[in-house]
Enzyme design. Sequence first.
Site: not given
Lengths: 510, 101, 491
Positions: C80, C155, C179
């Site tokens: 990420k 997310s 997330s």
Amino acid sequence: MKELTEVLEDWEAVIGLEVHAELTTLKTKMFCSCPIEFGADPNTHTCPVCLGMPGALPVPNKAAIESIVLAGLATNCDIEKHTMFYRKGYFYPDMAKNFQTTQGPLAFCMRGHLDLELSAKGAAERVDIPKGEDGGYTTRIGITRIHMEEDAGKMTHLGGSEGRIDGAERSLVDYNRAGTPLIELVTEPDLRTPEEARAFMQKLRQIYLTLGISDCSMEEGSLRADGNVSLRRRGSTELGTKTELKNINSFKNLHDGLAYEICRQAEVLESGGVIRQETRHWEPGAKRTIVMRVKETADDYRMFPDPDLAPFDLTDEFIENVRAKLPELPDVKKARFMETYGLPAYDAGELAGDVEVAEFFEEAAQDTDAAVAKKIANLIINDVSAWANENATSISASQITPAALAKLAKLLADDTISSKQGKEVLAALIGEGIDPEEYVKSHGMEQTTDTGAIEAIVEELMAANPDKVEAYRGGKTGLQGFFMGQVMKQLGGQGNPKVISAIVTEKLEG
Amino acid sequence: MTLTEKDVRDIAEYARIGLTDEELSTMTVDLNNIIETLRPITEYELEGVEPTFHPIGSLSNVMREDEVGESFEREVALSNSDSTSEGCFEIPSILGEGGDR
Amino acid sequence: MNEYSQLGVRQIHEGLRAGNFSARELAASAFDAIDRLDSQVHAFLELTPELAYEQADAVDAAIAAGEPLGILAGVPIAFKDNMNLEGTHTTCASRMLETYVSPFTATCVAKALDAGSICLGKTNMDEFAFGSSTETSFFGKTHNPWDLDRVPGGSSGGSAAAVAAGMATLSLGSDTGGSIRQPGSFTGTVALKPSYGVVSRYGVVAFGSSLDQVGPFARSVEDAAFALNAISGRDPLDCTSQPRDIDYTANLDAGINGMRIGVVPSLLELDGLTNEVKHAFEQSVAKLEGLGAEIVEVELPNAAAAISAYYVLGPCEAFSNLSRFDSVRYGHHAHGKNLEQRYEDSRAQGFGPEAKRRIMLGAWLLASGVYDEYYIPAQKVRTLITADYTKAFEKVDAIVLPTSPRTAFKFGEVSDPASMYLSDIYTISINIAGNGGMNLPVALGEDSGLPIGLQIVGPQFKDENILRVGAALETLIDIPRVAPLEKGGRS
């Protein structure tokens, strides 16, 4: 403006101090392993943590926690076992994260105190309490807390006047200092005179130096103080509006800044004005304080517990391990010097206040009697200190060894040389590291204490001046000085005045 | 609790976020909507409940030894700033003094 | 080449040892898949082929030299884009960090790479992890590989999509209120948020420091366990990391016969829980029972309070964490005439609307007076929620919940911030308490045809329980591991 002592007849000053000390003797910063070094090239002692890079996390330096606990134990604080770090938010470019990691309502050290002894000189400003026989007094100053935090980076303002922020076109930021461990001590508003504030700072500095937790350099900013001061009419118990003096960097400035501020406030109040809550800056050159910032409302720092730092739950073992490292504190050392060496309080206090000096004194004074110890103390306090101050150095940087100083003290104590000659020997000792005994011999300094030789001279003089002998015996005892002077002259100044005086008197009395 | 546009302007000033007038009114509406959903937190019976600031179990007293580690080379420290001078980060003039320090 | 990028960790390990393929071929296959698929999915923000081939060659050299091979050696992985990796951009999908190049590496990334995995690149996300759809990325949306018109969740949407589409074998995400697990649910991936402190947060750009936790996306429970083995453990750079040394693969084959598994009846009566999700949940519980688990009803009476607590604590911590983005040392830099103007302009231009909302909200919540009314009660609610879980876990070894009340939604379908927040209802309380939770894909929705996930929650620091339950249930699940990459949904 009125003089301070005049103002203090009518007004009581209420003073509190906040004293910041950088833990300069540690190897690394508070929350990262960057080295602490004053004067390094800008931004060479930085890492993700102290630059506040995204994702970096703080890890507290154990030695810093030990240092603050040590400071707390030395200032009679309660050690708070369960504490946390908080984030104190404000945007300023020297603070890499735009929050400072500090402590919240509970600091590691709470509720301490220091007892101050004001000498006659320092006591003059305090008009409302009885003084002791020596003209001084003792007062206890409460310590609210000592908390652990981190220092900010350093900014240089360019394009304005004299590096001031006002009018500067741009500024440079160096984060080498950012994250240096800092302990902030906050006193209760217990101080009443600028002299007490100075005495508190001096005592605290002595303690921190004794603990070895900071170099306490006020010039380099590793020890700095803010002073809060307000006035109230004598007899009133209400607190007036206070002003704050920021970043004071010498004892003299602390005293003079507070003294000025007290007089300024009195003038404002006496002319019917009001004191605004504001931060002021002491200008030593112009001898005045000027407004830096008016505080209309309390600052809101959005404090909350720092989630990145685990809470503290200090164990008894941790605290006791620190306590075991507690060195002899200046007050205790002072009492011991009085007891062991028979020193007067003033001498003992002066020596005990500086670790290096105290060590030097003890080494010199071992195996000596009280008279020699007193001479050693005099030499250190008056002559060596004056020399060290003038040359901005320290006793250890000189050629003097404790043994040599002890020899010099002994020569003085048994009147082998005069105090005037003592100064000459000391100068040679400082400069060239001579042996005092040899120096005195080779420079023919030994005072004549040969009573036979002195008696012969006196008798000779009496025979040559029968009229003066007659006059003396008739009541003109002042003529003793004439005979003394003549003897001394004949001895080329090397006579021991005490011995000569005794023999002259004895002979003249017949 | 309802925020006025003046309140939101003050918050933006504190948080150093410039907002146009239009953004200000949208932000005011949005914040008030969110604050309304947060209302329950002010209504729970929490007498005698201690706060939990750190969900880390019994972990405490986490410290490191006072040992020097690696620092950045200066070029690396400055590498993400496009405004540097004399080995330092350079910033334009500052209007106010920072905080109560 | 396609099949290589769809292999599991164990298959890769065995294939490499047998000489069926090289690590370089694995890397090439992954980049080939990215070439073909990512123009549609947009999971990646940056690719790191140079680094990947260098790492692959090192693995191949080790094999040639007969050196022992770590289980993750040669496994293609993605990170990420809130995880620092020295020399790569770490943008947090924000204009604020568009040009920021990491000068250091996050511990979780370093550990994954030290274990021999091959870095493909950095993945898309909601800006600064503020969101549940990956729509707030400054660099464009990520599309759900199961239906390109739908969001992948967020997310960590990019990390989820990269694994779901078969571009990466593993990826790492971060989870502050769901997330990892929610995009896992939307993309049909195994998505594990370990207990707070199991994986170091050092080098992961902080959102809510007391809530954030890093975890893996994988296409099987075993792969997730292998990843967790590599990235977990005490980190001297993170005070909140836990000193635990556990082999998370140890009891994957142990089955769940006799384990007690909790269900929370009150949480199955919530508005917004779709029938297909509820049905899939009930079927999963029946399967668990069939595997020998004892199903026990437990209560989490303060679960609803968790949402408001979360939306107090998250913004407070975010406001503080994001204060550092002031353009001085790094980050978007406007040319203000003075510092104050530069601060305001840089932050106004650098942060997107959602980031600004959360920063503003946090700044308000921490203000004197407001703090006592919101922040302190929220931390007290945390105490209650933690106590709820502690009490429940006295009776059970794991709890199962839906991960999300619904399957992936269409772009723009949920635009009101307040209702977007409600989609995290099943995940948030676990972050508040600091427990671990994992999404396991259990079905394709009978109405939507889209993946539905089951969330398995464990006692704090007993994440091995989660993996054990997941591994057992996984044996009874038969849905594709790699998304079909169809547009417009299934017919």
